[in-house]
Design a protein around this motif. Structure first.
Motif, PDB file in Angstrom:
ATOM      1  N   ARG A 214      35.568  46.624  49.436  1.00  0.00           N
ATOM      2  CA  ARG A 214      34.777  45.557  48.968  1.00  0.00           C
ATOM      3  C   ARG A 214      33.636  45.403  50.050  1.00  0.00           C
ATOM      4  NH1 ARG A 214      36.164  39.207  49.849  1.00  0.00           N
ATOM      5  NH2 ARG A 214      35.659  39.879  52.040  1.00  0.00           N
ATOM      6  N   ASP A 215      33.791  45.204  51.242  1.00  0.00           N
ATOM      7  CA  ASP A 215      32.810  44.952  52.312  1.00  0.00           C
ATOM      8  C   ASP A 215      31.923  45.989  52.476  1.00  0.00           C
ATOM      9  OD1 ASP A 215      33.985  42.480  52.494  1.00  0.00           O
ATOM     10  OD2 ASP A 215      34.846  43.029  54.402  1.00  0.00           O
ATOM     11  N   LYS A 216      32.331  47.187  52.425  1.00  0.00           N
ATOM     12  CA  LYS A 216      31.507  48.196  52.549  1.00  0.00           C
ATOM     13  C   LYS A 216      30.441  48.610  51.656  1.00  0.00           C
ATOM     14  CE  LYS A 216      34.138  51.475  55.357  1.00  0.00           C
ATOM     15  NZ  LYS A 216      34.842  52.959  55.323  1.00  0.00           N
ATOM     16  N   ILE A 217      30.559  48.020  50.278  1.00  0.00           N
ATOM     17  CA  ILE A 217      29.406  48.085  49.247  1.00  0.00           C
ATOM     18  C   ILE A 217      28.667  46.755  49.022  1.00  0.00           C
ATOM     19  CG2 ILE A 217      30.305  50.158  48.472  1.00  0.00           C
ATOM     20  CD1 ILE A 217      31.281  48.746  45.817  1.00  0.00           C
ATOM     21  N   GLY A 218      29.095  45.680  49.897  1.00  0.00           N
ATOM     22  CA  GLY A 218      28.443  44.450  49.707  1.00  0.00           C
ATOM     23  C   GLY A 218      29.070  43.719  48.713  1.00  0.00           C
ATOM     24  N   MET A 219      30.096  43.984  48.102  1.00  0.00           N
ATOM     25  CA  MET A 219      30.782  43.073  47.016  1.00  0.00           C
ATOM     26  C   MET A 219      31.100  41.810  47.638  1.00  0.00           C
ATOM     27  SD  MET A 219      33.184  45.636  45.019  1.00  0.00           S
ATOM     28  CE  MET A 219      33.992  44.415  43.876  1.00  0.00           C
ATOM     29  N   ASP A 220      31.172  40.601  46.723  1.00  0.00           N
ATOM     30  CA  ASP A 220      32.108  39.529  46.855  1.00  0.00           C
ATOM     31  C   ASP A 220      33.057  39.514  46.306  1.00  0.00           C
ATOM     32  OD1 ASP A 220      31.486  38.686  44.289  1.00  0.00           O
ATOM     33  OD2 ASP A 220      29.479  37.991  44.996  1.00  0.00           O
ATOM     34  N   GLY A 221      33.999  38.355  46.397  1.00  0.00           N
ATOM     35  CA  GLY A 221      35.099  38.505  45.496  1.00  0.00           C
ATOM     36  C   GLY A 221      36.507  38.346  46.155  1.00  0.00           C
ATOM     37  N   PHE A 222      37.617  38.000  45.339  1.00  0.00           N
ATOM     38  CA  PHE A 222      38.890  37.803  45.982  1.00  0.00           C
ATOM     39  C   PHE A 222      39.958  38.214  44.997  1.00  0.00           C
ATOM     40  CE2 PHE A 222      37.389  33.915  44.126  1.00  0.00           C
ATOM     41  CZ  PHE A 222      38.417  33.373  43.364  1.00  0.00           C
ATOM     42  N   TRP A 223      41.149  38.527  45.511  1.00  0.00           N
ATOM     43  CA  TRP A 223      42.336  38.645  44.677  1.00  0.00           C
ATOM     44  C   TRP A 223      43.104  37.484  44.611  1.00  0.00           C
ATOM     45  CZ3 TRP A 223      43.169  43.019  41.752  1.00  0.00           C
ATOM     46  CH2 TRP A 223      42.559  44.055  42.357  1.00  0.00           C
ATOM     47  N   PHE A 224      43.376  37.015  43.433  1.00  0.00           N
ATOM     48  CA  PHE A 224      44.012  35.746  42.960  1.00  0.00           C
ATOM     49  C   PHE A 224      45.455  36.129  42.814  1.00  0.00           C
ATOM     50  CE2 PHE A 224      45.369  32.224  40.474  1.00  0.00           C
ATOM     51  CZ  PHE A 224      45.285  31.003  41.175  1.00  0.00           C
ATOM     52  N   ASN A 225      46.428  35.583  43.333  1.00  0.00           N
ATOM     53  CA  ASN A 225      48.001  35.768  43.007  1.00  0.00           C
ATOM     54  C   ASN A 225      48.390  34.789  41.980  1.00  0.00           C
ATOM     55  OD1 ASN A 225      50.429  36.478  43.059  1.00  0.00           O
ATOM     56  ND2 ASN A 225      50.971  35.690  45.064  1.00  0.00           N
ATOM     57  N   ALA A 226      48.333  35.218  40.641  1.00  0.00           N
ATOM     58  CA  ALA A 226      48.667  34.222  39.661  1.00  0.00           C
ATOM     59  C   ALA A 226      50.077  34.950  39.264  1.00  0.00           C
ATOM     60  CB  ALA A 226      47.639  34.264  38.460  1.00  0.00           C
ATOM     61  N   ASP A 227      51.033  34.570  40.038  1.00  0.00           N
ATOM     62  CA  ASP A 227      52.385  35.183  40.194  1.00  0.00           C
ATOM     63  C   ASP A 227      52.994  35.508  38.512  1.00  0.00           C
ATOM     64  OD1 ASP A 227      54.752  36.311  41.069  1.00  0.00           O
ATOM     65  OD2 ASP A 227      55.844  34.279  41.302  1.00  0.00           O
ATOM     66  N   PRO A 228      53.266  36.800  38.196  1.00  0.00           N
ATOM     67  CA  PRO A 228      53.331  37.739  39.074  1.00  0.00           C
ATOM     68  C   PRO A 228      51.990  38.680  39.122  1.00  0.00           C
ATOM     69  CG  PRO A 228      54.216  38.183  37.022  1.00  0.00           C
ATOM     70  CD  PRO A 228      53.744  36.943  36.789  1.00  0.00           C
ATOM     71  N   ASN A 229      51.154  38.186  38.414  1.00  0.00           N
ATOM     72  CA  ASN A 229      49.607  39.053  38.365  1.00  0.00           C
ATOM     73  C   ASN A 229      48.941  38.710  39.761  1.00  0.00           C
ATOM     74  OD1 ASN A 229      50.022  40.109  35.923  1.00  0.00           O
ATOM     75  ND2 ASN A 229      49.140  38.355  34.791  1.00  0.00           N
ATOM     76  N   SER A 230      48.066  39.922  39.938  1.00  0.00           N
ATOM     77  CA  SER A 230      47.353  39.710  41.159  1.00  0.00           C
ATOM     78  C   SER A 230      45.628  40.046  40.489  1.00  0.00           C
ATOM     79  CB  SER A 230      47.690  40.963  42.095  1.00  0.00           C
ATOM     80  OG  SER A 230      46.361  40.696  43.001  1.00  0.00           O
ATOM     81  N   ILE A 231      45.019  39.178  40.325  1.00  0.00           N
ATOM     82  CA  ILE A 231      43.809  39.191  39.574  1.00  0.00           C
ATOM     83  C   ILE A 231      42.543  38.944  40.380  1.00  0.00           C
ATOM     84  CG2 ILE A 231      42.429  38.024  37.499  1.00  0.00           C
ATOM     85  CD1 ILE A 231      45.081  36.804  36.597  1.00  0.00           C
ATOM     86  N   PHE A 232      41.476  39.927  40.076  1.00  0.00           N
ATOM     87  CA  PHE A 232      40.230  39.897  40.963  1.00  0.00           C
ATOM     88  C   PHE A 232      39.126  39.052  40.197  1.00  0.00           C
ATOM     89  CE2 PHE A 232      36.610  41.774  43.213  1.00  0.00           C
ATOM     90  CZ  PHE A 232      36.812  41.539  44.363  1.00  0.00           C
ATOM     91  N   TYR A 233      38.497  38.306  41.067  1.00  0.00           N
ATOM     92  CA  TYR A 233      37.391  37.346  40.638  1.00  0.00           C
ATOM     93  C   TYR A 233      36.328  37.715  41.539  1.00  0.00           C
ATOM     94  CZ  TYR A 233      40.348  34.163  38.265  1.00  0.00           C
ATOM     95  OH  TYR A 233      41.406  33.403  37.300  1.00  0.00           O
ATOM     96  N   SER A 234      35.245  37.914  41.010  1.00  0.00           N
ATOM     97  CA  SER A 234      33.695  38.192  41.541  1.00  0.00           C
ATOM     98  C   SER A 234      32.783  37.783  40.832  1.00  0.00           C
ATOM     99  CB  SER A 234      33.570  39.396  41.983  1.00  0.00           C
ATOM    100  OG  SER A 234      33.384  40.521  40.916  1.00  0.00           O
ATOM    101  N   THR A 235      31.573  37.716  41.219  1.00  0.00           N
ATOM    102  CA  THR A 235      30.408  37.839  40.405  1.00  0.00           C
ATOM    103  C   THR A 235      30.043  38.965  39.491  1.00  0.00           C
ATOM    104  OG1 THR A 235      29.065  38.675  42.362  1.00  0.00           O
ATOM    105  CG2 THR A 235      29.322  36.286  42.470  1.00  0.00           C
ATOM    106  N   ALA A 236      29.395  39.068  38.695  1.00  0.00           N
ATOM    107  CA  ALA A 236      28.953  39.980  37.833  1.00  0.00           C
ATOM    108  C   ALA A 236      28.260  41.068  38.629  1.00  0.00           C
ATOM    109  CB  ALA A 236      28.253  39.393  36.480  1.00  0.00           C
TER     110      ALA A 236
END
Length: 362
Positions: A214-236
């Motif tokens: 993530r940080d190496k290419i300048g992305m933002d975003g985060f993984w949200f733990n919606a048990d049991p799923n792990s879902i990534f959120y970010s800008t387009a």
């Protein structure tokens, strides 16, 4: 699942036909990096653009494309050509700074990160999954559990019962077929890949992902733990950055993020002969047949007939889309609400959108 929820996808199937047999096909040579790509600076709103008229695209078709996207509940839509923004549209109250979920399009992030962990020597995708999750991570007989490798998790061929689609508890992970003998879209074994990487690296999944990708290419975003799923959120724009990294074969503005040429080639090639349109958690166009989530049927024809045959994609629930097209130097992002079918990955929206895009991109 109620029958009514299957009807839109059954229509999608009717459009493209079906078949039952498949043969293994050789993986293509690794794609070279693309010349004259532009990369936006990290942590900056600056991003160069190029107009459709400069590219000699059919600007007369632009309004129809925008109207279609708006009618299909789109929140964000981006087209990059050689890294430069041709279109960046937001709808309703969505903005350049609004985060949205990737759903299963985020599986592509996990696949790339597994490749990074293998390259650093923390794991091999041929390793038995039990080496990282412990004996008894499934409720299958021990001799069957020992057949399951990280590769099977990457290719959706773990052989476990996918009717308990999202559950990661051992009691849900029951035997149906030997690993490698059955393809089924199954979130449980996929989600546990993140635990595999965490245990292999002795780092939290989020920390490893952020530092290595993530940080190496300048992305933002985060993984949200919606048990049991792990879902990534970010800008387009962050989804577009990841697409651009893959368009350039794992190299970001001269810095190699992922060097393993074999993994990169295999990730975006038919990974097995059960579903030719599936690599390592990426969907692949241009194959003669494909399988879809929730079905044990092989359908004849390309996954997205209106798209270029070399298109590969991250496809998520409610039509989260990341398309990469090497032959046209394109990255295309669509985020938003369900377009009308409520499906987990591929949908008829893909082909409808590419019909509009084919009129626009000449």
């Amino acid at each position: 699942m109620k029958l009514l929820s299957f009807l839109p996808f059954l229509f999608f199937i009717f459009l493209f036909g079906c078949s039952s047999d498949s043969n293994t096909e050789p993986a293509p040579e690794e794609s070279p990096s693309i010349a004259n790509l532009y990369f936006p600076p990290a942590q900056s709103p600056d991003w160069e653009g190029v107009s459709a008229s400069e590219l000699e695209w059919n600007t007369d078709a632009e309004e129809a494309l925008r109207t279609f996207l708006d009618e299909k509940n789109t929140k964000a839509f981006i087209i990059l050509e050689k890294g430069r923004i041709v279109i960046e549209w937001y709808f309703d109250d969505h903005t350049q700074n609004t985060s949205w979920y990737w759903a299963s399009a985020g599986k592509t992030l996990t696949a790339f990160t597994v490749g990074l962990a293998q390259e650093e020597g923390f794991l091999s995708i041929e390793d038995i999954t039990s080496d990282y999750l412990g004996i008894g991570w499934t409720d299958t007989p021990s001799e069957k559990e020992n057949l399951i490798t990280i590769w099977h998790q990457l290719t959706m061929t773990s052989g476990m019962d996918d009717t308990t689609f999202e559950c990661t508890d051992p009691a849900c992970l029951t035997y149906v077929a030997d690993a490698g003998s059955r393809w089924a879209y199954h979130n449980g074994p996929y989600t546990l890949l993140q635990s595999v990487v965490a245990n292999a690296t002795n780092m939290e999944w989020n920390d490893y992902f952020n530092a290595r990708l993530r940080d190496k290419i300048g992305m933002d975003g985060f993984w949200f733990n919606a048990d049991p799923n792990s879902i990534f959120y970010s800008t387009a724009r962050s989804m577009a950055r990841f697409g651009l990294l893959n368009l350039n074969n794992g190299v970001w503005d001269g810095e190699t993020i992922l060097a393993d040429s074999q993994f990169k080639s295999d990730m975006k090639s038919a990974s097995q002969n059960l579903n030719k349109a599936y690599g390592y958690l990426w969907w692949l166009n241009g194959k003669e047949s494909y399988r879809a989530p929730a079905f044990q049927t092989e359908f004849q024809g390309e996954l997205i007939p209106n798209a270029p045959s070399d298109t590969y994609a991250g496809l998520g629930k409610n039509d989260q889309k990341l398309y990469v097209v090497p032959s046209e130097s394109l990255v295309i992002v669509r985020m938003g609400e369900d377009s009308g079918e409520g499906l987990l990955g591929p949908s008829s929206f893909d082909n409808q959108l590419w019909e509009k895009l084919s009129d626009y991109i000449k």
